[in-house]
Design a protein around this motif. Structure first.
Motif, PDB file in Angstrom:
ATOM      1  N   UNK A 307       0.828  -1.210   0.000  1.00 54.38           N
ATOM      2  CA  UNK A 307       0.000   0.000   0.000  1.00 54.38           C
ATOM      3  C   UNK A 307       0.861   1.258   0.000  1.00 54.38           C
ATOM      4  N   UNK A 308       1.981   1.216   0.696  1.00 54.35           N
ATOM      5  CA  UNK A 308       2.896   2.374   0.731  1.00 54.35           C
ATOM      6  C   UNK A 308       3.448   2.640  -0.666  1.00 54.35           C
ATOM      7  N   UNK A 309       3.845   1.583  -1.350  1.00 56.97           N
ATOM      8  CA  UNK A 309       4.327   1.725  -2.724  1.00 56.97           C
ATOM      9  C   UNK A 309       3.229   2.301  -3.614  1.00 56.97           C
ATOM     10  N   UNK A 310       2.000   1.853  -3.407  1.00 54.25           N
ATOM     11  CA  UNK A 310       0.881   2.381  -4.190  1.00 54.25           C
ATOM     12  C   UNK A 310       0.686   3.876  -3.947  1.00 54.25           C
ATOM     13  N   UNK A 311       0.847   4.304  -2.697  1.00 54.15           N
ATOM     14  CA  UNK A 311       0.693   5.730  -2.374  1.00 54.15           C
ATOM     15  C   UNK A 311       1.685   6.561  -3.184  1.00 54.15           C
ATOM     16  N   UNK A 312       2.931   6.111  -3.251  1.00 53.53           N
ATOM     17  CA  UNK A 312       3.944   6.835  -4.021  1.00 53.53           C
ATOM     18  C   UNK A 312       3.584   6.819  -5.504  1.00 53.53           C
ATOM     19  N   UNK A 313       3.148   5.668  -6.004  1.00 48.52           N
ATOM     20  CA  UNK A 313       2.765   5.563  -7.413  1.00 48.52           C
ATOM     21  C   UNK A 313       1.534   6.412  -7.711  1.00 48.52           C
ATOM     22  N   UNK A 314       0.588   6.469  -6.782  1.00 50.20           N
ATOM     23  CA  UNK A 314      -0.602   7.322  -6.948  1.00 50.20           C
ATOM     24  C   UNK A 314      -0.193   8.788  -7.054  1.00 50.20           C
ATOM     25  N   UNK A 315       0.766   9.201  -6.234  1.00 51.91           N
ATOM     26  CA  UNK A 315       1.231  10.591  -6.276  1.00 51.91           C
ATOM     27  C   UNK A 315       1.899  10.891  -7.616  1.00 51.91           C
ATOM     28  N   UNK A 316       2.715   9.955  -8.097  1.00 51.54           N
ATOM     29  CA  UNK A 316       3.341  10.140  -9.409  1.00 51.54           C
ATOM     30  C   UNK A 316       2.284  10.214 -10.502  1.00 51.54           C
ATOM     31  N   UNK A 317       1.272   9.359 -10.416  1.00 53.92           N
ATOM     32  CA  UNK A 317       0.166   9.355 -11.382  1.00 53.92           C
ATOM     33  C   UNK A 317      -0.507  10.730 -11.416  1.00 53.92           C
ATOM     34  N   UNK A 318      -0.807  11.259 -10.239  1.00 55.96           N
ATOM     35  CA  UNK A 318      -1.478  12.563 -10.142  1.00 55.96           C
ATOM     36  C   UNK A 318      -0.648  13.661 -10.799  1.00 55.96           C
ATOM     37  N   UNK A 319       0.659  13.686 -10.513  1.00 58.19           N
ATOM     38  CA  UNK A 319       1.485  14.765 -11.050  1.00 58.19           C
ATOM     39  C   UNK A 319       1.773  14.602 -12.531  1.00 58.19           C
ATOM     40  N   UNK A 320       1.710  13.369 -13.039  1.00 56.53           N
ATOM     41  CA  UNK A 320       1.771  13.195 -14.495  1.00 56.53           C
ATOM     42  C   UNK A 320       0.573  13.875 -15.140  1.00 56.53           C
TER      43      UNK A 320
END
Length: 456
Positions: A307-320
């Motif tokens: 879930x922690x890894x997903x949080x980081x990936x979600x943040x990257x997704x948002x900023x893309x």
């Protein structure tokens, strides 16, 4: 991890949530001191204060001051953020009040980061970014498209907090021969080896100890020090917010902010797994953990790490998505022959956040395979700049080499591909600022274009 298993883990974490705080009694056999709590993670909170303070000084161009918060261990360092404000009083004002002799750099990932020119280690990259920031104007380099405040902050969170928690404490330190539960972590402390190992991982997540009692929005507002939420932060009602247990930092904030903007449960999933894992250790009552108990503990650790890894990936997704929107805005302003300086500044800022989070995914020593190579190529070493140029290499003398990268507006297509890759590889749930709705048409456009939008 398969999507079905991941969904079950997240659902289980959400449905088991209760109002239990991250506070546990002493179980260490033979302890005869006065402590009543076995919880200790003040060193991790000190590093959160160092990170927040470092972020504050990047734009000042003072390299010595940056190093003071990045790699220094001197006494008397003032906490620059968070600090007391009207209606929101902070208990501590110096790093030493949290823990003495702590720094960020020595705890950073020591592996290679392929997503930056020259393949530096994470420690080398943090030092390099600090040097570059010191030679820029207020942490901003418009020539190469770098916002050093964002790059340093987002990457440091991954290279230090995420890396140490999931790659160290929640992995190798859970083995039977590492800090066993029937021994003190070190002489004179009131906690066992496994208790402290688990606590240190929790401290790096950055959640308030009473996080299960809070909504995601309340966690967000506490991080922002909104006076209207002071009572929610001040769990013990003593009139001050104790950074050691009542403030939210780093990825705990991002998990909560994602949840507050969607129907996801990242924050409470991670928080609940931490509480459940710590409770399992405490219930062992100072005895060595059995293989079965460690197996269950590793299950909680896997839930947290995923879930922690997903949080980081979600943040990257948002900023893309933000980068995509910035490029659209730049195109509109250019067509109207307007001033694009502010839109370009936003573009560079959002790219720095995207890149920092993307680099963080490398910083836990977990092999992402083709996904990592694709992210590196799609995002590139810099945003595509005016003149359709992009950073291609570091010259080793404090500067960068640029090459032609194709039409600037084609970089939008890369952002859609970044989002699509992140969503699929990490099984994302929130997908904020999603631009992938027209993916089929975009892929057709890429395939028929005379020149690829990728950077390979």
């Amino acid at each position: 991890m398969k999507k079905t298993l991941l969904a079950l883990l997240i659902t289980a974490g959400a449905t088991q949530a209760n109002a239990m705080s991250y506070e546990f009694d002493v179980t260490l056999k033979g302890y005869d001191g006065s402590a009543t709590s076995s919880v200790a993670y003040s060193g991790q909170i000190a590093r959160h204060a160092l990170h927040n303070s470092l972020k504050k000084v990047v734009s000042q161009g003072d390299q010595a001051k940056m190093l003071n918060y990045l790699s220094g261990k001197e006494e008397g360092r003032v906490i620059l953020d968070p600090t007391s404000k009207e209606g929101f009083v902070i208990k501590q004002s110096q790093v030493d009040e949290l823990s003495k002799g702590k720094d960020l750099l020595s705890s950073a990932y020591d592996g290679v980061i392929t997503g930056w020119p020259g393949n530096p280690t994470a420690q080398e990259l943090l030092q390099q970014l600090g040097e570059l920031a010191a030679n820029s104007k207020q942490g901003y380099d418009p020539v190469n498209g770098y916002d050093y405040t964002q790059l340093i902050s987002k990457f440091a969170m991954g290279a230090v907090f995420y890396n140490k928690a999931v790659n160290h404490y929640l992995e190798e330190k859970l083995e039977a021969d590492q800090h066993p539960n029937n021994e003190a972590y070190k002489e004179g402390v009131p906690y066992t080896g496994k208790e402290h190992v688990w606590d240190e991982a929790f401290g790096y997540f950055g959640a308030p100890a009473h996080g299960l009692e809070l909504t995601p929005n309340e966690v967000v507002q506490i991080t922002k020090q909104n006076p209207e939420y002071f009572a929610k932060a001040d769990a013990n009602g003593d009139g001050v917010v104790d950074l050691k247990s009542e403030m939210a930092f780093a990825h705990a904030y991002y998990a909560a902010s994602i949840d507050a903007s969607s129907d996801t449960t990242y924050f409470h999933t991670i928080m609940q797994a931490f509480v459940d894992g710590r409770q399992l250790i405490s219930k062992a009552n100072g005895e060595r953990l059995t293989d079965e108990q460690r197996g269950e503990l590793k299950g909680y650790a896997a839930t947290i790490a995923t879930a922690w890894q997903q949080v980081i990936a979600e943040a990257a997704f948002k900023y893309a998505g933000s980068v995509y929107a910035d490029l659209e805005k730049i195109a509109i302003i250019e067509e109207a022959q307007g001033d694009v300086s502010k839109a370009f500044r936003d573009y560079v800022k959002h790219w720095g956040e995207l890149k920092g989070f993307a680099l963080s995914l490398e910083a836990a020593g977990r092999d992402l395979g083709k996904a990592q190579a694709s992210l590196d190529r799609l995002i590139g070493f810099s945003p595509v700049l005016f003149g359709d140029m992009q950073v291609a290499a570091y010259d080793g003398k404090g500067g960068f080499v640029q090459t032609n990268a194709g039409i600037m507006q084609e970089y939008k297509l890369n952002m859609i591909k970044v989002q699509n890759l992140l969503a699929q590889h990490f099984d994302l749930k929130a997908k904020l600022k999603d631009k992938t709705g027209g993916m089929s048409a975009v892929l057709e456009q890429i395939n028929t274009a005379g020149k690829s939008a990728e950077n390979d």
